[in-house]
Motif scaffolding. Structure first.
Motif, mmCIF file in Angstrom:
data_model
loop_
_atom_site.group_PDB
_atom_site.id
_atom_site.type_symbol
_atom_site.label_atom_id
_atom_site.label_comp_id
_atom_site.label_asym_id
_atom_site.label_seq_id
_atom_site.Cartn_x
_atom_site.Cartn_y
_atom_site.Cartn_z
ATOM 1 N N ALA A 149 13.501 44.190 54.089
ATOM 2 C CA ALA A 149 12.689 42.969 54.151
ATOM 3 C C ALA A 149 13.356 41.834 53.379
ATOM 4 C CB ALA A 149 11.291 43.247 53.600
ATOM 5 N N ASP A 150 13.937 42.147 52.217
ATOM 6 C CA ASP A 150 14.622 41.119 51.425
ATOM 7 C C ASP A 150 15.820 40.544 52.180
ATOM 8 O OD1 ASP A 150 12.834 41.473 49.375
ATOM 9 O OD2 ASP A 150 14.145 42.799 48.197
ATOM 10 N N LEU A 151 16.589 41.418 52.816
ATOM 11 C CA LEU A 151 17.741 40.948 53.596
ATOM 12 C C LEU A 151 17.292 40.080 54.764
ATOM 13 C CD1 LEU A 151 20.088 44.067 53.684
ATOM 14 C CD2 LEU A 151 20.663 41.814 52.783
ATOM 15 N N ALA A 152 16.209 40.473 55.410
ATOM 16 C CA ALA A 152 15.691 39.681 56.527
ATOM 17 C C ALA A 152 15.216 38.310 56.041
ATOM 18 C CB ALA A 152 14.559 40.424 57.218
ATOM 19 N N ASP A 153 14.590 38.285 54.863
ATOM 20 C CA ASP A 153 14.144 37.011 54.293
ATOM 21 C C ASP A 153 15.349 36.126 53.956
ATOM 22 O OD1 ASP A 153 11.527 37.789 54.518
ATOM 23 O OD2 ASP A 153 11.352 38.462 52.419
ATOM 24 N N GLU A 154 16.392 36.733 53.411
ATOM 25 C CA GLU A 154 17.598 35.969 53.087
ATOM 26 C C GLU A 154 18.246 35.430 54.353
ATOM 27 O OE1 GLU A 154 20.236 33.995 50.823
ATOM 28 O OE2 GLU A 154 18.491 35.128 50.125
ATOM 29 N N ARG A 155 18.263 36.239 55.397
ATOM 30 C CA ARG A 155 18.789 35.784 56.684
ATOM 31 C C ARG A 155 18.022 34.566 57.184
ATOM 32 N NH1 ARG A 155 16.607 39.220 61.410
ATOM 33 N NH2 ARG A 155 14.807 38.097 60.558
ATOM 34 N N ASP A 156 16.703 34.599 57.097
ATOM 35 C CA ASP A 156 15.886 33.468 57.552
ATOM 36 C C ASP A 156 16.149 32.230 56.702
ATOM 37 O OD1 ASP A 156 14.824 35.188 59.424
ATOM 38 O OD2 ASP A 156 12.986 35.590 58.276
ATOM 39 N N ALA A 157 16.317 32.419 55.397
ATOM 40 C CA ALA A 157 16.598 31.285 54.515
ATOM 41 C C ALA A 157 17.961 30.679 54.836
ATOM 42 C CB ALA A 157 16.540 31.729 53.055
ATOM 43 N N LEU A 158 18.937 31.537 55.123
ATOM 44 C CA LEU A 158 20.266 31.039 55.489
ATOM 45 C C LEU A 158 20.207 30.277 56.806
ATOM 46 C CD1 LEU A 158 22.394 34.141 54.484
ATOM 47 C CD2 LEU A 158 22.656 31.831 53.553
ATOM 48 N N ALA A 159 19.391 30.743 57.738
ATOM 49 C CA ALA A 159 19.242 30.038 59.014
ATOM 50 C C ALA A 159 18.701 28.630 58.787
ATOM 51 C CB ALA A 159 18.322 30.821 59.945
ATOM 52 N N GLU A 160 17.747 28.491 57.872
ATOM 53 C CA GLU A 160 17.200 27.169 57.568
ATOM 54 C C GLU A 160 18.246 26.285 56.906
ATOM 55 O OE1 GLU A 160 13.767 27.801 55.185
ATOM 56 O OE2 GLU A 160 12.600 28.756 56.793
ATOM 57 N N THR A 161 19.075 26.887 56.047
ATOM 58 C CA THR A 161 20.145 26.124 55.403
ATOM 59 C C THR A 161 21.142 25.608 56.436
ATOM 60 O OG1 THR A 161 19.957 27.387 53.346
ATOM 61 C CG2 THR A 161 22.052 26.264 53.756
ATOM 62 N N ILE A 162 21.490 26.444 57.387
ATOM 63 C CA ILE A 162 22.420 26.041 58.449
ATOM 64 C C ILE A 162 21.820 24.913 59.275
ATOM 65 C CG2 ILE A 162 23.521 26.829 60.583
ATOM 66 C CD1 ILE A 162 23.746 29.611 59.211
ATOM 67 N N GLU A 163 20.530 25.021 59.571
ATOM 68 C CA GLU A 163 19.853 23.982 60.360
ATOM 69 C C GLU A 163 19.903 22.634 59.643
ATOM 70 O OE1 GLU A 163 18.138 23.890 63.323
ATOM 71 O OE2 GLU A 163 18.794 25.909 63.856
ATOM 72 N N ARG A 164 19.822 22.634 58.325
ATOM 73 C CA ARG A 164 19.837 21.385 57.564
ATOM 74 C C ARG A 164 21.255 20.872 57.329
ATOM 75 N NH1 ARG A 164 16.116 24.273 54.370
ATOM 76 N NH2 ARG A 164 17.753 24.628 52.810
ATOM 77 N N THR A 165 22.194 21.794 57.126
ATOM 78 C CA THR A 165 23.538 21.408 56.709
ATOM 79 C C THR A 165 24.420 20.974 57.872
ATOM 80 O OG1 THR A 165 23.381 22.988 54.879
ATOM 81 C CG2 THR A 165 25.582 22.164 55.434
ATOM 82 N N ALA A 166 24.342 21.661 58.988
ATOM 83 C CA ALA A 166 25.237 21.375 60.112
ATOM 84 C C ALA A 166 25.176 19.914 60.576
ATOM 85 C CB ALA A 166 24.951 22.324 61.276
ATOM 86 N N PRO A 167 23.985 19.308 60.727
ATOM 87 C CA PRO A 167 23.960 17.898 61.153
ATOM 88 C C PRO A 167 24.613 16.950 60.148
ATOM 89 C CG PRO A 167 21.832 18.933 61.540
ATOM 90 C CD PRO A 167 22.625 19.887 60.699
ATOM 91 N N ALA A 168 24.601 17.306 58.856
ATOM 92 C CA ALA A 168 25.237 16.454 57.856
ATOM 93 C C ALA A 168 26.749 16.601 57.887
ATOM 94 C CB ALA A 168 24.716 16.806 56.463
#
Length: 306
Positions: A149-168
């Motif tokens: 569950a922790d790894l899955a949560d980290e994966r989801d958090a990384l996905a959100e980071t990618i969504e924010r960072t890539a456009p910049a």
């Protein structure tokens, strides 16, 4: 400059050691990185005369130390660049997802032997993680499920980071490909600059290296697309038109990466041209035309290589 006193003033064309102390590693690194000279000179001899080194061998030892330090600093700066941080985020996301899925299978198998209502998958692991264990074996099974569950949560958090960072990092590429696909293209190329320097034909098959090598060895046909297949313009186009769609998309993605790297400005014309090109390709299905591999494909490739 013709004498030692001039060389000691660290002016243009002076040795990298001129005017500096052998203990000032920061200044020496900067001069190694930024220094230049109009022509070669007897730098070891000048360094000895200036009192920077005790001997020619000592000079080369100090040059080696300063060069290694300058290289390490350059690598450190490049690794801290935004596009490299995006690469790390994508690779970490993939690692978390792969590991979470693998451990979820193990956790489900173990939990199934202990609990009658255990379910497979990551959501099943989350449910097991919320149980109150009874005994050592159940504690270990619940603990393993918690790690999933922790790894899955980290994966989801990384996905959100990618969504924010890539456009910049790459505004045109992220808008055209979507943040995740843009980040994956950058990661596969090793950075935004390497991606910007690749021809569109290479961008088209990024992620299909195994199929490409099989083709080059005569064991398979040439791949039409790599990871860009996940883009709706390729995935949702009829099979006979996917080669054309992949070429058109790769050409514009290449241009978008180049604009992002060299100027960083959003260019609406790129996106409009891609939309028009895809509308033309998809109109073939409505008109009942077969894809003969010609038409605007050459233009799309040429644009990507421009």
């Amino acid at each position: 400059m013709t004498d030692t006193e001039d060389d000691a003033e660290a002016g243009p064309g002076a040795g990298w050691f001129a005017g500096g102390s052998s203990d000032d590693q920061g200044a020496l690194r900067a001069r190694i990185a930024d220094g230049e000279a109009d022509e070669p000179r007897d730098w070891p001899g000048l360094a000895v005369d200036a009192g920077f080194a005790d001997s020619r061998d000592d000079y080369y030892d100090r040059l080696h130390e300063a060069s290694v330090a300058a290289t390490r600093e350059t690598v450190r700066e490049r690794e801290r660049a935004d596009d490299q941080q995006l690469v790390h985020a994508v690779r970490a996301f993939d690692d978390c997802e792969r590991t979470a899925n693998e451990l979820a299978e193990r956790a489900a198998e173990w939990a199934g032997s202990l609990f009658d209502d255990a379910e497979p998958g990551i959501e099943g692991a989350r449910a097991v993680a919320e149980r109150e264990p009874d005994g050592e074996l159940e504690r270990r099974a619940v603990s393993l499920a918690s790690r999933v569950a922790d790894l899955a949560d980290e994966r989801d958090a990384l996905a959100e980071t990618i969504e924010r960072t890539a456009p910049a990092v790459a505004p045109n590429l992220a808008e055209m490909a979507g943040p995740e696909l843009a980040a994956r293209l950058i990661a596969l190329a090793g950075g935004l600059e390497p991606l910007a320097k690749k021809p569109s034909g290479t961008v088209q098959v990024l992620g299909a290296e195994d199929a490409l090598f099989a083709h080059l060895s005569g064991r398979a046909p040439s791949p039409k697309h790599g990871i860009i297949y996940t883009h709706e313009y390729v995935r949702n186009t009829r099979p006979e038109d996917r080669g054309s769609a992949a070429r058109a998309l790769a050409g514009k993605l290449t241009l978008a990466a180049r604009v992002d790297h060299y100027s960083g400005e959003r260019r609406e014309t790129l996106h409009e041209e891609l939309r028009e090109r895809m509308a033309t390709i998809r109109a073939r299905a409505e008109e009942g035309k077969d894809d003969d591999g010609s038409g605007g494909d050459t233009t799309a490739d040429a644009e990507g290589d421009a």
